[in-house]
Each structure stands twice: as C-alpha cells, then as structure tokens.
Design an enzyme around this catalytic site. Structure first.
Site, PDB file in Angstrom:
ATOM      1  CD  GLU A 178      -2.600  -1.676   2.282  1.00  0.00           C
ATOM      2  OE1 GLU A 178      -2.369  -1.126   3.374  1.00  0.00           O
ATOM      3  OE2 GLU A 178      -3.237  -2.748   2.182  1.00  0.00           O
ATOM      4  CD  GLU A 215       1.769  -8.274   3.586  1.00  0.00           C
ATOM      5  OE1 GLU A 215       1.186  -8.724   4.577  1.00  0.00           O
ATOM      6  OE2 GLU A 215       1.692  -7.086   3.226  1.00  0.00           O
ATOM      7  N   GLY A 242      -3.508  -8.387   8.411  1.00  0.00           N
ATOM      8  CA  GLY A 242      -4.210  -7.113   8.407  1.00  0.00           C
ATOM      9  C   GLY A 242      -5.574  -7.253   9.061  1.00  0.00           C
ATOM     10  N   GLY A 243      -6.588  -7.493   8.246  1.00  0.00           N
ATOM     11  CA  GLY A 243      -7.974  -7.513   8.719  1.00  0.00           C
ATOM     12  C   GLY A 243      -8.197  -8.347   9.964  1.00  0.00           C
TER      13      GLY A 243
END
Ligand code: PGA
Length: 251
Positions: free
Chosen positions: A98, A168, A235-236
C-alpha cells in the site's frame, strides 16, 4: 531454529481509544502466551506509545508501519527511527504494497529505510510481493527476487539475520483470496534461495519469512505449516482479538 512471528498490521485503524479496547481483548484472549511464537502489533503512529505502555507487562511487542530514512529535520509529517525506538518500538514494517502503490515507496527507499532501521536496532519487516497481473504474466518470481535483492543491498549478513521479510501477494491483501499453501511455500523457498545467493545458506536459513494476505483462523494452520513460512503479517484479522489469538495458536 527460526522462531515464529505473528504480526498484526493495523493499517489506518485504531486511534488510542480503539487501540486500548483491542489490546485489552488480546490480553483477555491470552494472545501473548503462546510458546515459541513472537507476537507483534503494529498500530498507527498516534497509538504507539499508549500501546507500549499498555503492553509493558506482556510479551507482545510493538512496531510501527513506516519510518523515514533521515535522522531528523525538515520532513513534515515523517517519523524517524530514533523516535520509534524512543517510543518503545522494536519493529517497523517497511515497503508495504500500500505504501509502494499510494505513497511512492520504491525499492530504493525501502533499502534506505531497512538500513536505517537496522542501524537503530529496529527489526525491519520488509514487504515484497507481486500483483495479479504480474503473476499472470509469470514474472512474479523475478519481481520478488528483484525486490528482495534491492531491499538488502549493502546490508551485511549479520545485519540481515535481524531482518524479517513478509511475502504479501498483492492480489491476496484484503481481498479474502489467499495464496494456496503451495503457492506460499514455493515463493518463500524462492526468497530463501535468493537470500542464500546474496549471503550463504546459514544466513538464509536464519531469516524469518512471513506470509501476508487474508490470513485468518480458517487458513492459518495450513499456511503456517509450510516449511519456509515462519509466521504471518495479518491485516484484517488482526483487528479482531479472538481471530488474532486463534492465528497465534494455529500451529
Ligand atoms: P490482510 O492484510 O490480512 O487484510 O489481507 C495483510 C497486510 O496487508 O499486511
């Protein structure tokens, strides 16, 4: 022997109030007591100090999600390595996809940041990974190899042993789609081979390589069971204390 590392990347979630709630949940879920597993949370900058204070009586470590490669000066909005260590951070995520996509992070800045982190006793969690398009074009191995080589340029083998890599695949981040355990293992083995070429087999065998991309309680055990998968960057699922704790205990 590589110790497992389960790391939560909170991204732009959880200011101090929400962070306190999530950390309380992690303590209640006894997320820190898994043996042979290092546990790390990476909150946003504004929640770092309170997280360090909150977790001082646990084994959970705290890391940042970025840093600047200069020591100090006129860099509005940036945070240096020494500021992070002063705040109690032990780790820092570098080169997340990101940041590469939205904030102009390049292989060169990733390398500068990794060096700066290591100089300051911060463990860099260096992110690499390909897009779906790159995988379809069958250039993913080469791309990840290039990212890895660039990130470690000018870093000695003893320093490299302190670094962590996170593979990732971009197509699996936040999408619910996960690399299969075989796809993860193949890429992790490839990265370890690249490290062996850069350094030697012993060094390559000592560097932890995490998998990231929609890791959750339902798929963690299989992914973490792969020979070259040494943990996860989550992450989530790291925003839910119970899910994160289940991943810590997945193995
Ligand atoms: P995800 O994110 O677990 O939500 O896919 C992983 C990451 O970007 O670090």
């Amino acid at each position: 022997m590589r110790r497992f590392l389960i790391a939560g990347n909170w991204k732009m979630n959880c200011g101090p109030a929400d962070a306190a709630e999530l950390l309380e949940g992690l303590k209640n879920a006894k997320a820190e007591v898994a043996e042979e597993v290092d546990v790390l949370v990476c909150p946003p900058f504004v929640s770092l100090s309170m997280s360090v204070n909150y977790l001082h009586d646990t084994d959970i470590q705290v890391g940042a999600q970025n840093l600047h490669f200069e020591d100090n000066g006129a860099f509005t909005g940036e945070v240096s390595a020494t500021m992070l260590t002063e705040a109690g951070c032990a780790f820092v995520i570098i080169g997340h996809s990101e940041r590469r996509e939205y904030f102009g992070e390049t292989d060169s800045t990733v390398n500068k940041k990794a060096k700066k982190a290591l100089e300051n006793d911060l463990v860099p969690v260096i992110c690499v990974g390909e897009s779906l398009d790159q995988r379809k074009q069958d250039i993913h191995y080469q791309l990840v190899e290039n990212q890895t080589k660039a990130a470690f340029e000018g870093i000695s083998s003893s320093e490299a042993l302190d670094a962590v890599i996170a593979y990732e695949p971009i197509w699996a981040i936040g999408t619910g789609e996960t690399a299969t355990p075989e796809q993860a293992q193949e890429m992790h083995a490839h990265i370890r081979g690249v490290l062996a070429g850069l350094y030697d087999k012993e060094t390559a065998d000592g560097i932890r390589i995490l998998y990231g991309g929609s890791m959750k309680p339902g798929n963690a055990e299989e992914l973490l069971g792969q020979e070259d998968v040494d943990g996860g960057l989550i992450g989530g699922a790291s925003l839910k204390a119970e899910d994160f704790a289940q991943i810590i205990y997945a193995r």
